[in-house]
Scaffold this active site. Sequence first.
Site, PDB file in Angstrom:
ATOM      1  CE1 TYR A 112      -3.346  -2.696   0.144  1.00 35.43           C
ATOM      2  CE2 TYR A 112      -3.964  -1.967   2.337  1.00 35.43           C
ATOM      3  CZ  TYR A 112      -4.169  -2.779   1.258  1.00 35.43           C
ATOM      4  OH  TYR A 112      -5.209  -3.670   1.281  1.00 35.43           O
ATOM      5  CG  HIS A 159      -2.008  -8.153  -0.685  1.00 35.17           C
ATOM      6  ND1 HIS A 159      -1.421  -6.918  -0.478  1.00 35.17           N
ATOM      7  CD2 HIS A 159      -3.293  -7.888  -1.013  1.00 35.17           C
ATOM      8  CE1 HIS A 159      -2.315  -5.972  -0.680  1.00 35.17           C
ATOM      9  NE2 HIS A 159      -3.453  -6.537  -1.026  1.00 35.17           N
TER      10      HIS A 159
END
Length: 276
Positions: free
Chosen positions: A46, A106
């Site tokens: 992120y 992820h």
Amino acid sequence: MTTPVASPTVPAFGLGTFRLKDQVVIDSVKTALALGYRHIDTAQIYGNEAEAEVGQAIAESGVPRDELFITTKVWTEHLAADRLVPSLQESLAKLRTDRVDLALIHWPSPGGAVPVGESLGALADAQAQGLTRAFGVSNFNTALLREAIATVGADRIATHQIELHPYLQNRAVVDFARSQGIHTTSYMTLAYGQVLQDPVIQAIAAELAATPAQVALAWAMQRGHAVIPSSTQHAHLQSNLKAPQLRLTDGQMQRIAALERGGRLVDPQGLAPAWD
């Protein structure tokens, strides 16, 4: 042989940090913590320094570490057995903590380059070393979930985090996960804000004297899912906190169920599996 560690329960409500970066994510996390949020969800990918910014915000908030539930996600480049633990150690340094509460894969390894079993084995090692209290997966389909279960057993998969909102209810994979006792975490529960404009959601909000966001979040939690909405605005962060107390009737739940339309918003080429 290491004795499996019981996974902590994933909090039903938390703060997501997807798409937030720099001072924006620092301010969002600090505001949320001041308002009473205690579950923070971040990831290695992120933004280049997302975890570091979340770690800074937590440190500056003054909230004791033991009061928090911190989730991070291991990026695809670090899924191999020799890379996962070092990458998680780097994440901990950025987050300024000695462990996370939950570490997730992820996205599945592109093209299956790294077998699911190898990555989950490495996460189990990370858990045994005390780097994470629990582990799980994200963005898997049913076939990949079956592989994960075959490797470590369903009881060790703390959650499966997927895009899930009224327009994409992901029923096939959710139902399979539930049949195996695997919890689901919903991300994008507000569908980038699209469901907030939906007439059905707005009508139910009016019936309950609530906001459309509270309705969508409460719907997902009433389905048994955890939610991790993000916001940069104090008013929205504060308002969203009321969602766990909201109760929808069976009829209202059915009206939202009828909004399903396969409206997938996150489908990155080269990362996404063959969705159910």
